[in-house]
Design a protein around this motif. Structure first.
Motif, PDB file in Angstrom:
ATOM      1  N   ASP A  23      66.057 116.694 -84.161  1.00 58.19           N
ATOM      2  CA  ASP A  23      65.735 116.882 -82.948  1.00 58.19           C
ATOM      3  C   ASP A  23      65.487 118.360 -82.378  1.00 58.19           C
ATOM      4  O   ASP A  23      66.707 118.815 -82.130  1.00 58.19           O
ATOM      5  N   PRO A  24      64.264 118.865 -82.264  1.00 52.89           N
ATOM      6  CA  PRO A  24      64.321 120.205 -81.865  1.00 52.89           C
ATOM      7  C   PRO A  24      64.728 120.398 -80.486  1.00 52.89           C
ATOM      8  O   PRO A  24      65.253 121.552 -80.184  1.00 52.89           O
ATOM      9  N   ASN A  25      64.609 119.374 -79.423  1.00 51.94           N
ATOM     10  CA  ASN A  25      65.070 119.418 -77.945  1.00 51.94           C
ATOM     11  C   ASN A  25      66.580 119.824 -78.142  1.00 51.94           C
ATOM     12  O   ASN A  25      67.218 120.442 -77.099  1.00 51.94           O
ATOM     13  N   LEU A  26      67.319 118.847 -78.919  1.00 50.30           N
ATOM     14  CA  LEU A  26      68.828 118.975 -79.015  1.00 50.30           C
ATOM     15  C   LEU A  26      69.176 120.344 -79.384  1.00 50.30           C
ATOM     16  O   LEU A  26      70.044 120.997 -79.075  1.00 50.30           O
ATOM     17  N   PHE A  27      68.585 120.699 -80.417  1.00 55.09           N
ATOM     18  CA  PHE A  27      68.738 122.121 -81.122  1.00 55.09           C
ATOM     19  C   PHE A  27      68.679 123.186 -80.105  1.00 55.09           C
ATOM     20  O   PHE A  27      69.424 124.166 -79.927  1.00 55.09           O
ATOM     21  N   THR A  28      67.528 123.140 -79.251  1.00 56.02           N
ATOM     22  CA  THR A  28      67.366 124.227 -78.110  1.00 56.02           C
ATOM     23  C   THR A  28      68.364 124.115 -77.163  1.00 56.02           C
ATOM     24  O   THR A  28      68.918 125.224 -76.743  1.00 56.02           O
ATOM     25  N   GLU A  29      68.785 123.117 -76.883  1.00 55.80           N
ATOM     26  CA  GLU A  29      69.686 122.880 -75.885  1.00 55.80           C
ATOM     27  C   GLU A  29      71.076 123.379 -76.101  1.00 55.80           C
ATOM     28  O   GLU A  29      71.814 124.062 -75.577  1.00 55.80           O
ATOM     29  N   LYS A  30      71.380 123.175 -77.436  1.00 55.54           N
ATOM     30  CA  LYS A  30      72.878 123.503 -78.212  1.00 55.54           C
ATOM     31  C   LYS A  30      72.726 125.365 -78.400  1.00 55.54           C
ATOM     32  O   LYS A  30      73.818 125.682 -77.953  1.00 55.54           O
ATOM     33  N   LEU A  31      71.271 125.338 -78.590  1.00 51.27           N
ATOM     34  CA  LEU A  31      71.591 127.133 -79.127  1.00 51.27           C
ATOM     35  C   LEU A  31      71.677 127.616 -77.625  1.00 51.27           C
ATOM     36  O   LEU A  31      72.227 128.743 -77.675  1.00 51.27           O
ATOM     37  N   GLN A  32      70.843 127.105 -76.845  1.00 47.86           N
ATOM     38  CA  GLN A  32      70.796 127.998 -75.346  1.00 47.86           C
ATOM     39  C   GLN A  32      72.397 128.040 -74.936  1.00 47.86           C
ATOM     40  O   GLN A  32      73.017 128.947 -74.331  1.00 47.86           O
ATOM     41  N   PHE A  38      78.543 133.017 -74.649  1.00 53.20           N
ATOM     42  CA  PHE A  38      78.969 134.366 -75.128  1.00 53.20           C
ATOM     43  C   PHE A  38      78.463 135.582 -73.978  1.00 53.20           C
ATOM     44  O   PHE A  38      78.233 136.557 -73.964  1.00 53.20           O
ATOM     45  N   GLY A  39      77.631 134.784 -72.780  1.00 47.93           N
ATOM     46  CA  GLY A  39      77.174 135.761 -71.822  1.00 47.93           C
ATOM     47  C   GLY A  39      75.866 136.453 -72.405  1.00 47.93           C
ATOM     48  O   GLY A  39      75.499 137.565 -71.904  1.00 47.93           O
ATOM     49  N   THR A  40      75.082 135.871 -73.453  1.00 50.50           N
ATOM     50  CA  THR A  40      73.689 136.621 -73.852  1.00 50.50           C
ATOM     51  C   THR A  40      72.754 135.739 -73.441  1.00 50.50           C
ATOM     52  O   THR A  40      72.785 134.445 -73.231  1.00 50.50           O
ATOM     53  N   LYS A  41      71.563 136.352 -73.381  1.00 44.46           N
ATOM     54  CA  LYS A  41      70.257 135.536 -73.150  1.00 44.46           C
ATOM     55  C   LYS A  41      69.476 135.154 -74.075  1.00 44.46           C
ATOM     56  O   LYS A  41      69.204 135.934 -75.109  1.00 44.46           O
ATOM     57  N   LEU A  42      69.102 134.128 -74.089  1.00 39.57           N
ATOM     58  CA  LEU A  42      68.189 133.511 -75.419  1.00 39.57           C
ATOM     59  C   LEU A  42      66.775 133.755 -74.847  1.00 39.57           C
ATOM     60  O   LEU A  42      66.349 132.835 -73.849  1.00 39.57           O
ATOM     61  N   LYS A  43      66.212 134.437 -75.511  1.00 40.69           N
ATOM     62  CA  LYS A  43      64.615 134.579 -75.234  1.00 40.69           C
ATOM     63  C   LYS A  43      63.739 134.289 -76.584  1.00 40.69           C
ATOM     64  O   LYS A  43      64.348 135.147 -77.400  1.00 40.69           O
ATOM     65  N   ILE A  44      62.919 133.491 -76.362  1.00 38.66           N
ATOM     66  CA  ILE A  44      62.202 133.103 -77.517  1.00 38.66           C
ATOM     67  C   ILE A  44      61.102 134.024 -77.955  1.00 38.66           C
ATOM     68  O   ILE A  44      60.395 134.502 -76.823  1.00 38.66           O
ATOM     69  N   PRO A  45      61.268 134.838 -79.161  1.00 42.71           N
ATOM     70  CA  PRO A  45      60.535 136.009 -79.299  1.00 42.71           C
ATOM     71  C   PRO A  45      59.071 135.603 -79.819  1.00 42.71           C
ATOM     72  O   PRO A  45      58.853 134.468 -80.039  1.00 42.71           O
ATOM     73  N   THR A  46      58.183 136.377 -79.929  1.00 42.18           N
ATOM     74  CA  THR A  46      56.730 136.296 -80.351  1.00 42.18           C
ATOM     75  C   THR A  46      56.496 137.011 -81.598  1.00 42.18           C
ATOM     76  O   THR A  46      56.727 137.914 -81.689  1.00 42.18           O
ATOM     77  N   ILE A  47      55.813 136.612 -82.539  1.00 38.32           N
ATOM     78  CA  ILE A  47      55.259 137.380 -83.673  1.00 38.32           C
ATOM     79  C   ILE A  47      53.796 136.852 -83.893  1.00 38.32           C
ATOM     80  O   ILE A  47      53.391 135.660 -83.807  1.00 38.32           O
ATOM     81  N   LEU A 101      68.990 137.094 -87.452  1.00 37.85           N
ATOM     82  CA  LEU A 101      70.147 137.674 -87.522  1.00 37.85           C
ATOM     83  C   LEU A 101      70.903 137.698 -86.154  1.00 37.85           C
ATOM     84  O   LEU A 101      71.932 137.849 -85.738  1.00 37.85           O
ATOM     85  N   SER A 102      69.780 138.157 -85.092  1.00 32.10           N
ATOM     86  CA  SER A 102      70.127 138.325 -83.648  1.00 32.10           C
ATOM     87  C   SER A 102      70.410 137.205 -82.590  1.00 32.10           C
ATOM     88  O   SER A 102      71.399 136.983 -81.984  1.00 32.10           O
ATOM     89  N   LEU A 103      69.451 136.092 -83.180  1.00 27.86           N
ATOM     90  CA  LEU A 103      69.731 134.831 -82.355  1.00 27.86           C
ATOM     91  C   LEU A 103      70.228 133.519 -82.946  1.00 27.86           C
ATOM     92  O   LEU A 103      70.912 132.601 -82.403  1.00 27.86           O
TER      93      LEU A 103
END
Length: 274
Positions: A23-32, A38-47, A101-103
């Motif tokens: 479930d990609p949506n559940l994954f994104t929710e839990k990762l966020q 931890f007070g960190t900002k999750l920003k989707i990177p681009t390549i 490593l960072s996300l």
């Protein structure tokens, strides 16, 4: 992410690893939520102008045993190949690992490996994993083996080496730089050599030097070269002590002297040469 220590444990998982895989949506929710804790900002990177699919990355890495096992087993290339990046994106492998490593690294520790606290030295662990993947800066060649990175050599550092050969202009050497062996050439530049004697550390070839001398001497005649060669050598040796280091002045003076000779004198020089 912010620095994590044993005093700052991971939040308990609120979903099963198997559910995250499907479930990609559940994954994104839990990762966020994990980053928020931890007070960190999750920003989707681009390549390459496209968003990096973090769910796909997480699945590819954890299905192979996690980031550390992927690196040890040299399977990072398989992970990157699954994204089918354009060949022109030469830094893709470095960037994907950097973002993992960072996300995702600590998220992997909590949701895949079910660890309650971060590794004893997470920052050092992340740095070693990142360093073991590259041999240089971003976009450099990728090495999937977990090699130990040698300390950076600074200017003036002493290194060990051997002289493999010697020639007129310098030495052929082998230098030990950490665990690497570098082979190269050391050029010896005489203290009285002019800057024009070398181009970017490479001696000018004799053929090139002769052509430049010819161009720099407009008085040098184009005919009777045999006679002129003998005349030039004879007078060059005589004038050199008075014009030491002034090749142009010597060539010019000899050229003027040759022009002042009569045809008969020039022919005599040619016969003398024979």
């Amino acid at each position: 992410m912010t620095e994590l220590t044993n005093k700052n444990p991971y939040p308990p998982p609120t979903a099963l690893y198997s559910d995250l895989l499907h479930d990609p949506n559940l994954f994104t929710e839990k990762l966020q939520s994990f980053h928020d804790s931890f007070g960190t900002k999750l920003k989707i990177p681009t390549i390459g102008g496209k968003p990096l699919d973090l769910h796909h990355l997480f699945v590819e890495v954890t299905s192979r045993g996690g980031i550390e096992k992927v690196i040890i087993d040299r399977k990072w290339k398989e992970v990157v190949m699954s994204f089918k990046f354009r060949e022109t994106i030469t830094s893709a492998s470095f960037m994907v690992r950097k973002y993992y490593l960072s996300l995702l690294y600590h998220f992997e520790q909590a949701y895949y490996l079910c660890k309650q606290v971060p590794p004893s030295t997470p920052d050092a662990m992340s740095e070693n994993l990142a360093n073991s993947s590259t041999t240089n800066r971003e976009g450099a060649a990728i090495n999937d083996s977990p090699v130990q990175v040698n300390p950076v050599q600074t200017l003036g550092s002493l290194v060990r080496g051997t002289v493999d050969g010697k020639f007129d202009g310098g030495y052929i050497v082998t230098v030990d730089l950490g665990s690497e062996q570098l082979k190269g050439v050391l050029y010896h530049v005489p203290s009285n050599a002019s800057p024009s004697s070398y181009t970017e550390g490479t001696p000018i070839s004799r053929k090139r030097k002769k052509s430049r001398l010819a161009l720099s001497d407009p008085y040098r005649p184009k005919s009777n070269r045999n006679g002129y060669n003998f005349f030039f050598a004879e007078n060059y040796a005589r004038l050199k002590p008075s014009f030491y280091g002034q090749e142009g002045a010597i060539n010019k003076k000899i050229g003027v002297m040759w022009r002042n000779l009569t045809d008969a004198e020039r022919q005599m020089k040619g016969r003398k040469r024979e």
